[in-house]
Design a protein around this motif. Structure first.
Motif, PDB file in Angstrom:
ATOM      1  N   UNK A  16      15.495 -42.841 -23.848  1.00  0.00           N
ATOM      2  CA  UNK A  16      14.726 -41.692 -24.375  1.00  0.00           C
ATOM      3  C   UNK A  16      14.573 -40.553 -23.374  1.00  0.00           C
ATOM      4  N   UNK A  17      14.489 -40.891 -22.081  1.00  0.00           N
ATOM      5  CA  UNK A  17      14.300 -39.846 -21.064  1.00  0.00           C
ATOM      6  C   UNK A  17      15.584 -39.088 -20.720  1.00  0.00           C
ATOM      7  N   UNK A  18      16.711 -39.485 -21.299  1.00  0.00           N
ATOM      8  CA  UNK A  18      17.990 -38.842 -21.003  1.00  0.00           C
ATOM      9  C   UNK A  18      18.271 -37.635 -21.898  1.00  0.00           C
ATOM     10  N   UNK A  19      17.430 -37.418 -22.890  1.00  0.00           N
ATOM     11  CA  UNK A  19      17.663 -36.278 -23.771  1.00  0.00           C
ATOM     12  C   UNK A  19      17.231 -35.016 -23.032  1.00  0.00           C
ATOM     13  N   UNK A  20      18.230 -34.167 -22.757  1.00  0.00           N
ATOM     14  CA  UNK A  20      18.043 -33.049 -21.835  1.00  0.00           C
ATOM     15  C   UNK A  20      19.284 -32.164 -21.896  1.00  0.00           C
ATOM     16  N   UNK A  21      19.311 -31.136 -21.036  1.00  0.00           N
ATOM     17  CA  UNK A  21      20.499 -30.305 -20.894  1.00  0.00           C
ATOM     18  C   UNK A  21      21.207 -30.698 -19.594  1.00  0.00           C
ATOM     19  N   UNK A  22      22.527 -30.772 -19.655  1.00  0.00           N
ATOM     20  CA  UNK A  22      23.337 -31.170 -18.515  1.00  0.00           C
ATOM     21  C   UNK A  22      24.274 -30.027 -18.138  1.00  0.00           C
ATOM     22  N   UNK A  23      24.284 -29.720 -16.840  1.00  0.00           N
ATOM     23  CA  UNK A  23      25.133 -28.655 -16.314  1.00  0.00           C
ATOM     24  C   UNK A  23      26.100 -29.221 -15.287  1.00  0.00           C
ATOM     25  N   UNK A  24      27.329 -28.719 -15.325  1.00  0.00           N
ATOM     26  CA  UNK A  24      28.240 -28.987 -14.212  1.00  0.00           C
ATOM     27  C   UNK A  24      28.258 -27.745 -13.324  1.00  0.00           C
ATOM     28  N   UNK A  25      28.645 -27.937 -12.081  1.00  0.00           N
ATOM     29  CA  UNK A  25      28.705 -26.844 -11.119  1.00  0.00           C
ATOM     30  C   UNK A  25      29.808 -27.113 -10.119  1.00  0.00           C
ATOM     31  N   UNK A  26      30.544 -26.060  -9.753  1.00  0.00           N
ATOM     32  CA  UNK A  26      31.523 -26.188  -8.682  1.00  0.00           C
ATOM     33  C   UNK A  26      30.953 -25.588  -7.412  1.00  0.00           C
ATOM     34  N   UNK A  27      31.212 -26.240  -6.302  1.00  0.00           N
ATOM     35  CA  UNK A  27      30.718 -25.730  -5.015  1.00  0.00           C
ATOM     36  C   UNK A  27      31.820 -25.712  -3.968  1.00  0.00           C
ATOM     37  N   UNK A  28      33.049 -25.568  -4.443  1.00  0.00           N
ATOM     38  CA  UNK A  28      34.180 -25.457  -3.509  1.00  0.00           C
ATOM     39  C   UNK A  28      34.258 -24.051  -2.925  1.00  0.00           C
ATOM     40  N   UNK A  29      33.818 -23.057  -3.687  1.00  0.00           N
ATOM     41  CA  UNK A  29      33.910 -21.685  -3.221  1.00  0.00           C
ATOM     42  C   UNK A  29      32.845 -20.819  -3.879  1.00  0.00           C
ATOM     43  N   UNK A  30      32.391 -19.801  -3.142  1.00  0.00           N
ATOM     44  CA  UNK A  30      31.444 -18.843  -3.680  1.00  0.00           C
ATOM     45  C   UNK A  30      32.177 -17.869  -4.595  1.00  0.00           C
ATOM     46  N   UNK A  31      31.582 -17.456  -5.719  1.00  0.00           N
ATOM     47  CA  UNK A  31      30.268 -17.824  -6.249  1.00  0.00           C
ATOM     48  C   UNK A  31      30.245 -19.258  -6.782  1.00  0.00           C
ATOM     49  N   UNK A  32      29.161 -19.959  -6.515  1.00  0.00           N
ATOM     50  CA  UNK A  32      29.027 -21.374  -6.871  1.00  0.00           C
ATOM     51  C   UNK A  32      28.614 -21.494  -8.340  1.00  0.00           C
ATOM     52  N   UNK A  33      29.563 -21.358  -9.215  1.00  0.00           N
ATOM     53  CA  UNK A  33      29.311 -21.198 -10.635  1.00  0.00           C
ATOM     54  C   UNK A  33      28.893 -22.482 -11.337  1.00  0.00           C
ATOM     55  N   UNK A  34      28.092 -22.276 -12.397  1.00  0.00           N
ATOM     56  CA  UNK A  34      27.654 -23.357 -13.269  1.00  0.00           C
ATOM     57  C   UNK A  34      28.361 -23.219 -14.614  1.00  0.00           C
ATOM     58  N   UNK A  35      28.495 -24.341 -15.305  1.00  0.00           N
ATOM     59  CA  UNK A  35      28.904 -24.309 -16.691  1.00  0.00           C
ATOM     60  C   UNK A  35      27.737 -23.895 -17.560  1.00  0.00           C
ATOM     61  N   UNK A  36      27.977 -23.609 -18.834  1.00  0.00           N
ATOM     62  CA  UNK A  36      26.932 -23.138 -19.742  1.00  0.00           C
ATOM     63  C   UNK A  36      25.973 -24.231 -20.197  1.00  0.00           C
ATOM     64  N   UNK A  37      26.333 -25.479 -19.942  1.00  0.00           N
ATOM     65  CA  UNK A  37      25.442 -26.576 -20.291  1.00  0.00           C
ATOM     66  C   UNK A  37      25.806 -27.280 -21.583  1.00  0.00           C
ATOM     67  N   UNK A  38      25.457 -28.565 -21.643  1.00  0.00           N
ATOM     68  CA  UNK A  38      25.541 -29.368 -22.869  1.00  0.00           C
ATOM     69  C   UNK A  38      24.156 -29.922 -23.142  1.00  0.00           C
ATOM     70  N   UNK A  39      23.637 -29.641 -24.322  1.00  0.00           N
ATOM     71  CA  UNK A  39      22.342 -30.183 -24.702  1.00  0.00           C
ATOM     72  C   UNK A  39      22.553 -31.513 -25.403  1.00  0.00           C
ATOM     73  N   UNK A  40      21.908 -32.541 -24.907  1.00  0.00           N
ATOM     74  CA  UNK A  40      21.948 -33.851 -25.544  1.00  0.00           C
ATOM     75  C   UNK A  40      20.627 -34.036 -26.269  1.00  0.00           C
ATOM     76  N   UNK A  41      20.700 -34.058 -27.603  1.00  0.00           N
ATOM     77  CA  UNK A  41      19.459 -34.205 -28.345  1.00  0.00           C
ATOM     78  C   UNK A  41      19.488 -35.451 -29.233  1.00  0.00           C
TER      79      UNK A  41
END
Lengths: 118, 110
Positions: B83-108
């Motif tokens: 039950x506590x896993x329902x949330x938004x999940x983001x990936x992020x790359x940190x190999x180079x600046x700008x350290x961009x994030x993905x737009x997210x996946x909402x798990x509902x």
């Protein structure tokens, strides 16, 4: 225990300036890469700026020339000076530790809200 | 700038089900090491690091969370949703600046 506490947010008019602070404890800011990340209301995460342990800085294109990241080693505190603020800068601003070596952002503060509106 | 794409945008599942989230990068995020992280964010909370280096669990993260992939294609798997896993999940790359994030996946909750 690692802790990051942001402050300095508030309501500011377009074109105004604001300085955010992030007080760190449990580790040394000057020995780490430190970043600011923001999140507009109801939106995703956006990396804003980072300062390396050697003092080099990086910025997102959206804030380059307007925002300045810095740190005060004596206070173990990170800052973000924000000038020429615009409505689209409205967001919750987080400070985060990282990226460092093989780790991304492993510790985050709770954020401070900046609202740019007339 | 490395652009991250996440799919699906929303994932509707029931507790106990398996969740599979995808993250694709516009260019490689590493060769010998994949500079790709996953975060979980719940409403009103700061993001929490789950996975670093594409497949390493961060401190204190339950083993039902696992990451895989390399180069440009990555997956976060939640083996049995709690039950506590329902949330938004983001990936992020940190190999180079700008350290961009993905737009997210909402798990509902289905």
């Amino acid at each position: 225990e690692v802790q990051l506490v942001e402050s300095g947010g508030g309501l500011i008019q377009p074109g105004g300036s604001l300085r955010l602070s992030c007080a760190a404890s449990g580790f040394t800011v000057r020995s780490n890469y430190m970043s600011w990340v923001r999140q507009a209301p109801g939106k995703g995460l956006e990396w804003v700026s980072a300062i390396h342990s050697d003092g080099n800085t990086n910025y997102a294109d959206s804030v380059k020339g307007r925002f300045t990241i810095s740190r005060d080693d004596s206070k173990n505190t990170l800052y973000l000076q924000m000038n020429s603020l615009r409505a689209d800068d409205t967001a919750l601003y987080y400070c985060a530790r990282g990226p460092n070596l093989y780790l991304p952002f492993d510790s985050w503060g709770q954020g401070t809200l900046v609202t740019v509106s007339s | 700038e490395i652009v991250l794409t996440q799919s699906p945008g929303t994932l509707s599942l029931s507790p106990g089900e398996r969740g599979t989230l995808s993250c694709r990068a516009s260019q490689s995020v590493g060769t010998k090491y994949n500079y790709l992280g996953w975060y979980q964010q719940k409403p009103g909370q700061a993001p929490r690091l789950l996975i670093y280096g594409a497949s390493n669990r961060a401190t204190g993260i339950p083993d039902r969370f696992s990451g895989s992939g390399s180069g440009t294609d990555f997956t976060l798997t939640i083996s049995r949703l709690e039950p506590e896993d329902f949330a938004v999940y983001y990936c992020q790359q940190y190999v180079t600046s700008p350290f961009t994030f993905g737009p997210g996946t909402k798990v509902d909750i289905k």
